[in-house]
Design a protein around this motif. Structure first.
Motif, mmCIF file in Angstrom:
data_model
loop_
_atom_site.group_PDB
_atom_site.id
_atom_site.type_symbol
_atom_site.label_atom_id
_atom_site.label_comp_id
_atom_site.label_asym_id
_atom_site.label_seq_id
_atom_site.Cartn_x
_atom_site.Cartn_y
_atom_site.Cartn_z
ATOM 1 N N THR A 132 0.831 -1.203 0.000
ATOM 2 C CA THR A 132 0.000 0.000 0.000
ATOM 3 C C THR A 132 0.865 1.253 0.000
ATOM 4 O O THR A 132 0.621 2.192 -0.773
ATOM 5 C CB THR A 132 -0.935 0.004 1.223
ATOM 6 N N ALA A 133 1.891 1.250 0.862
ATOM 7 C CA ALA A 133 2.783 2.403 0.906
ATOM 8 C C ALA A 133 3.390 2.626 -0.480
ATOM 9 O O ALA A 133 3.481 3.761 -0.969
ATOM 10 C CB ALA A 133 3.878 2.177 1.943
ATOM 11 N N LEU A 134 3.788 1.521 -1.128
ATOM 12 C CA LEU A 134 4.400 1.611 -2.449
ATOM 13 C C LEU A 134 3.416 2.142 -3.481
ATOM 14 O O LEU A 134 3.734 3.020 -4.275
ATOM 15 C CB LEU A 134 4.858 0.209 -2.856
ATOM 16 N N LEU A 135 2.211 1.596 -3.443
ATOM 17 C CA LEU A 135 1.201 1.996 -4.422
ATOM 18 C C LEU A 135 0.846 3.470 -4.261
ATOM 19 O O LEU A 135 0.767 4.221 -5.229
ATOM 20 C CB LEU A 135 -0.061 1.152 -4.234
ATOM 21 N N LEU A 136 0.623 3.898 -3.013
ATOM 22 C CA LEU A 136 0.132 5.259 -2.798
ATOM 23 C C LEU A 136 1.205 6.302 -3.087
ATOM 24 O O LEU A 136 0.916 7.322 -3.702
ATOM 25 C CB LEU A 136 -0.393 5.423 -1.368
ATOM 26 N N THR A 137 2.451 6.045 -2.609
ATOM 27 C CA THR A 137 3.475 7.069 -2.815
ATOM 28 C C THR A 137 4.104 6.975 -4.198
ATOM 29 O O THR A 137 4.457 7.988 -4.774
ATOM 30 C CB THR A 137 4.591 6.954 -1.762
ATOM 31 N N GLY A 138 4.246 5.756 -4.721
ATOM 32 C CA GLY A 138 4.827 5.606 -6.038
ATOM 33 C C GLY A 138 6.325 5.876 -6.024
ATOM 34 O O GLY A 138 6.967 5.865 -4.968
ATOM 35 N N GLY A 139 6.903 6.112 -7.217
ATOM 36 C CA GLY A 139 8.329 6.394 -7.296
ATOM 37 C C GLY A 139 9.175 5.159 -7.565
ATOM 38 O O GLY A 139 10.328 5.269 -7.957
ATOM 39 N N LEU A 140 8.608 3.984 -7.351
ATOM 40 C CA LEU A 140 9.336 2.747 -7.627
ATOM 41 C C LEU A 140 8.562 1.933 -8.663
ATOM 42 O O LEU A 140 7.404 2.228 -8.945
ATOM 43 C CB LEU A 140 9.501 1.922 -6.356
ATOM 44 N N ILE A 141 9.185 0.903 -9.179
ATOM 45 C CA ILE A 141 8.639 0.005 -10.204
ATOM 46 C C ILE A 141 7.729 0.727 -11.209
ATOM 47 O O ILE A 141 6.623 0.291 -11.520
ATOM 48 C CB ILE A 141 7.893 -1.211 -9.576
ATOM 49 N N GLY A 142 8.231 1.859 -11.671
ATOM 50 C CA GLY A 142 7.556 2.546 -12.768
ATOM 51 C C GLY A 142 6.312 3.308 -12.408
ATOM 52 O O GLY A 142 5.604 3.807 -13.288
ATOM 53 N N LEU A 143 6.001 3.438 -11.106
ATOM 54 C CA LEU A 143 4.820 4.214 -10.722
ATOM 55 C C LEU A 143 5.220 5.686 -10.573
ATOM 56 O O LEU A 143 6.268 5.986 -9.993
ATOM 57 C CB LEU A 143 4.251 3.704 -9.394
ATOM 58 N N THR A 144 4.386 6.576 -11.084
ATOM 59 C CA THR A 144 4.681 7.995 -10.930
ATOM 60 C C THR A 144 4.574 8.366 -9.454
ATOM 61 O O THR A 144 3.621 7.963 -8.799
ATOM 62 C CB THR A 144 3.658 8.878 -11.681
ATOM 63 N N PRO A 145 5.568 9.112 -8.937
ATOM 64 C CA PRO A 145 5.443 9.517 -7.533
ATOM 65 C C PRO A 145 4.284 10.499 -7.339
ATOM 66 O O PRO A 145 4.052 11.366 -8.171
ATOM 67 C CB PRO A 145 6.787 10.190 -7.225
ATOM 68 N N VAL A 146 3.537 10.288 -6.249
ATOM 69 C CA VAL A 146 2.462 11.229 -5.919
ATOM 70 C C VAL A 146 2.784 11.809 -4.549
ATOM 71 O O VAL A 146 2.726 11.101 -3.553
ATOM 72 C CB VAL A 146 1.092 10.524 -5.858
ATOM 73 N N PRO A 147 3.185 13.104 -4.488
ATOM 74 C CA PRO A 147 3.529 13.695 -3.186
ATOM 75 C C PRO A 147 2.320 13.703 -2.258
ATOM 76 O O PRO A 147 1.173 13.809 -2.707
ATOM 77 C CB PRO A 147 3.966 15.128 -3.531
ATOM 78 N N THR A 148 2.581 13.591 -0.941
ATOM 79 C CA THR A 148 1.463 13.439 -0.007
ATOM 80 C C THR A 148 0.597 14.686 0.087
ATOM 81 O O THR A 148 -0.517 14.603 0.587
ATOM 82 C CB THR A 148 1.960 13.091 1.401
ATOM 83 N N ASN A 149 1.099 15.840 -0.362
ATOM 84 C CA ASN A 149 0.223 17.021 -0.269
ATOM 85 C C ASN A 149 -0.912 16.961 -1.280
ATOM 86 O O ASN A 149 -1.828 17.776 -1.234
ATOM 87 C CB ASN A 149 1.018 18.327 -0.371
ATOM 88 N N LEU A 150 -0.846 15.987 -2.205
ATOM 89 C CA LEU A 150 -1.975 15.803 -3.125
ATOM 90 C C LEU A 150 -2.997 14.820 -2.561
ATOM 91 O O LEU A 150 -4.115 14.732 -3.049
ATOM 92 C CB LEU A 150 -1.486 15.282 -4.481
#
Lengths: 393, 364
Positions: free
Chosen positions: B132-150
């Motif tokens: 879940t942490a990986l999915l929500l924050t992203g940045g790894l395995i090709g997921l776009t990072p989504v900063p927590t302020n969004l």
């Protein structure tokens, strides 16, 4: 015959529980101290980098902001320490008022929960379930923005006779004003009250000792009750009410309670009342029914059954959770920040912190204040609970 | 011989019930009438507000003005924002995936036999938080990072609540064990931490976490705003959890610990195999009650600027399209319903567990 070796086998150095415990404690303490030391060092570095002087000197500086509700002298020229006191007193005001409201509501609803009347019991249950399951912060916002802000203006105030007015500027109450001659009869009233309480105690002991109280006691009570009245009459009733009155666009005179305080007290009182109702109910149910039956069988009068048998047992169950609920209400009064009621958190940890940037000192002071209140009240209540009459068997 | 006469009307059937439960005497009658009066004062305005007077159609605030009433279209338009906040539209599947995974692991756990329990627990408590942490924050395995302020809305409320609960249980157990320890230094450290946290309001802890944490960290090292709040919130939760678990441990009969010792079990085996399982089962209803309180307390993160469910509702008023007298109240009432329903269901659950536990105790 073989003699059993009485000395236990020596434990190896590393497995001695005492030594292990010691080592573990030293390690834990060392870790904490290092951690705290690093944190303090970082804080000092960071604060010097930002040019913030640490220490409590800022408390003496000019505050330069106004506070809507202040019970002690305060204006923009006052110091930060004065703002602290104003905030603390406002926290006290909202806490005491909401504790009073919550206690009354809790008692009524708690008794209602046990009523044999189906409708009343259901209404009390609905009240408890409805309010316990809603976040307090949401309740405060709902009461404030849906209950008090949409109220009509001063000209269309809701009113109770010509005494109490409620509008979007706040709650306007009559204020008792004491004239110069007032202290004498007031002092007399206080003295008479103390004497009456002492005399009641004495009568009680006489009843236990002699079986009845002397006949003159009733004359003494009537005299003591009449004396303050006579005192007020002789002084020419030196108290009058300053009535709120509509002049122009707003009310003048009387006491003004700001809408934020009304909302806080209502929300905290309603919320706390739901929890206190359950505490009272549990306390009442905790006393076995046989206790009252036994008291009746002993021939105790209904009042004495309550005073000597029921209440001591019920209060023993009620007081500990009630204390923690009161503490919760005091701590929850800090949510006042959400609707800008000027309590300690809003004034001190809010405005003062933003103006001075002294985050460490201010948060530490604020936490310390709440900690002192919590520890003090918990200590007081554990003292009350140790009164022999209330002690568990 | 006389035929048996029917019981008096006032003692049987509906009439009897009404007589005995509502109008048993003058005081009772008065109480019933005032209760009815109260209902008459409360119910019609609420029905008016929610349904009869409510606004049902429209797409902006002008459609919801003129009278004080619930604004259903606002809810309809903003529902997705209440759930995801400002999480990027094209990435919302990640939030959904995390939620679906959680439900998929948690639900079977209720019904699963002992054979499947262990893998499910591992999946729920190890795999799920990490994924879940990986999915929500992203940045790894090709997921776009989504900063927590969004992040925002119900999603953040759930993140705060579940993170707090997840951390508070193990940390609470550790604190409770430390408080019951024979080692004075450990005991006093734990007592100090627990009592300080329980003695101050949550909001001051959140202030401390969001304002003071950065000061205490080495220069240049920064911690994400949401993470700071999560740390503060879970510390707060852990202190309360510790006291509940300590209560359970001290309520156990001393014979349990003595028997374990007599069997030659060491400290960790005694705790892990004998005492903690019993204590935890005993205080499970209290733990659920604490979860309810914590879930309600998540709303406080709004005050330190986190866009939780309440924060999103507060912010909706600044949208010029929806600025109106009915917008914010509509949001509040909706939130009230959401929280009420969740907390009520959880409290039913805890009451059921308590009954079940008492029953087990009795039949033993």
């Amino acid at each position: 015959m073989r003699v059993l070796a009485m000395t236990p086998k020596p434990v190896s150095f590393w497995n001695d529980p005492k030594r292990r415990g010691m080592a573990f404690q030293v390690m834990a303490t060392f870790a904490i101290v290092t951690f705290l030391g690093l944190a303090v060092k970082n804080a000092v570095d960071n604060l010097t980098a930002r040019g913030i002087a640490s220490g409590f000197d800022f408390l003496g500086q000019r505050a330069g902001f106004a506070i809507v509700q202040h019970l002690i002298a305060y204006d923009e020229n006052a110091r930060y320490i004065d703002a602290f006191w104003v905030g603390l007193i406002n926290t006290g005001v909202v806490s005491i008022l909401s504790i009073m409201l919550a206690s009354i509501l809790g008692l009524v609803v708690g008794l209602g929960r046990l009523s044999r009347n189906w409708l009343i019991a259901r209404l009390a249950l609905a009240y408890v379930e409805l309010l316990r399951n809603v976040p307090l912060l949401l309740l405060i916002l709902i009461v404030y923005f849906m209950g008090l802000r949409p109220l009509p203006g001063p000209r269309q105030s809701l009113h109770l006779g010509d005494l109490i007015f409620l509008n979007n500027r706040g709650l306007f109450l009559p204020q008792p004003v004491f004239d110069a001659a007032a202290p004498v009869p007031i002092f007399l009233t206080l003295v008479c009250t103390v004497v009456i309480i002492a005399l009641l105690r004495w009568t009680w002991l006489q009843r236990i000792d002699q079986g009845r109280a002397p006949a003159w006691i009733w004359w003494a009570f009537s005299g003591l009750a009449a004396a303050p009245l006579a005192g007020f009459a002789l002084a020419g009733f030196p108290v009058h009410l300053d009535m709120p009155a509509l002049t122009g666009f707003n009310f003048t005179g009387g006491v003004v309670v700001i809408p934020e305080l009304v909302a806080m007290v209502l929300a905290l009182g309603l919320f706390g009342g739901a929890f206190i109702a359950e505490i009272i109910r549990a306390g009442i149910l905790s006393v076995a029914h046989g206790q009252l039956e036994a008291a009746a069988a002993l021939g105790l009068h209904r009042n004495l059954q309550m005073r000597l048998v029921f209440l001591p047992q019920a209060t023993r169950v009620i007081i500990p959770p009630l204390t923690s609920e009161y503490l919760n209400l005091i701590k929850n009064s800090s949510l006042a920040a959400a609707i800008a009621y000027p309590d300690l958190v809003q004034v001190f940890a809010g405005t003062v912190l933003n103006q001075t940037g002294q985050a460490v000192e201010i948060i530490a002071i604020t936490m310390l204040v709440y900690l002192v209140i919590s520890v003090g009240l918990a200590g007081l209540m554990s003292f009350i609970n140790r009164v022999p009459k209330l002690r568990s068997a | 011989m006389d035929a048996p006469r029917p019981a008096p009307v006032l003692h049987t059937g509906f009439a009897g019930w009404v007589h005995q439960n509502l109008f048993a005497g003058p005081v009772d009658t008065l109480l019933t009438l005032s209760g009815m009066g109260l209902l008459w004062l409360l119910v019609p305005p609420i029905a008016d507000y929610l349904f009869i007077d409510a606004f049902w159609t429209g797409s902006n605030a002008t459609a919801c003005s003129g009278r004080t009433a619930f604004c259903w279209p606002f809810l309809n338009v903003r529902l997705t924002q209440f759930i995801y906040g400002t999480y990027p539209l094209e990435e919302r599947w990640r939030v959904n995936l995390a939620a679906v995974q959680g439900v998929l692991f948690a639900l079977p756990l209720v019904y699963a036999g002992p054979k499947f329990r262990k893998p499910l627990m591992l999946a729920l408590f190890i795999y799920w938080p990490i994924s879940t942490a990986l999915l929500l924050t992203g940045g790894l395995i090709g997921l776009t990072p989504v900063p927590t302020n969004l992040w925002g809305g119900f999603m953040v409320t759930l993140v705060v609540a579940l993170f707090g609960i997840g951390v508070s249980l193990p940390l609470g157990i550790a604190l409770a064990l430390a408080r019951l320890s024979d080692l004075p230094a450990i005991r006093w450290l734990s007592v100090g931490l627990i009592e300080i946290i329980r003695g101050v309001p949550l909001i001051t802890i959140l202030f401390m976490a969001s304002l003071m944490l950065p000061i205490f960290l080495p220069n240049g090292m920064s911690v994400d705003g949401l993470l700071r709040v999560l740390v503060g919130f879970s510390l707060f939760a852990a202190a309360y959890m510790a006291e509940i678990i300590r209560g359970g441990l001290s309520a156990l009969p001393p014979g349990q610990a003595e028997a374990a010792k007599a069997l030659g079990l060491g400290y960790w085996h005694t705790m892990g195999l004998i005492l903690l399982p019993q204590a935890l089962r005993m205080v499970l209803p209290n733990i659920v009650n604490t979860f309810i309180a914590l879930f309600k307390d998540t709303t406080l993160v709004m005050i330190v600027g986190i866009m939780d469910l309440l924060g999103v509702v507060q912010a909706a008023n600044s949208d010029p399209n929806w600025a109106g007298p009915n917008t914010q109240p509509t949001g509040y009432v909706f939130l009230g319903m959401v929280f009420w329903l969740s907390c009520y269901l959880m409290s039913r659950l805890s009451a059921r567990m308590e009954r079940q536990f008492n029953q087990n105790q009795r039949t033993r």
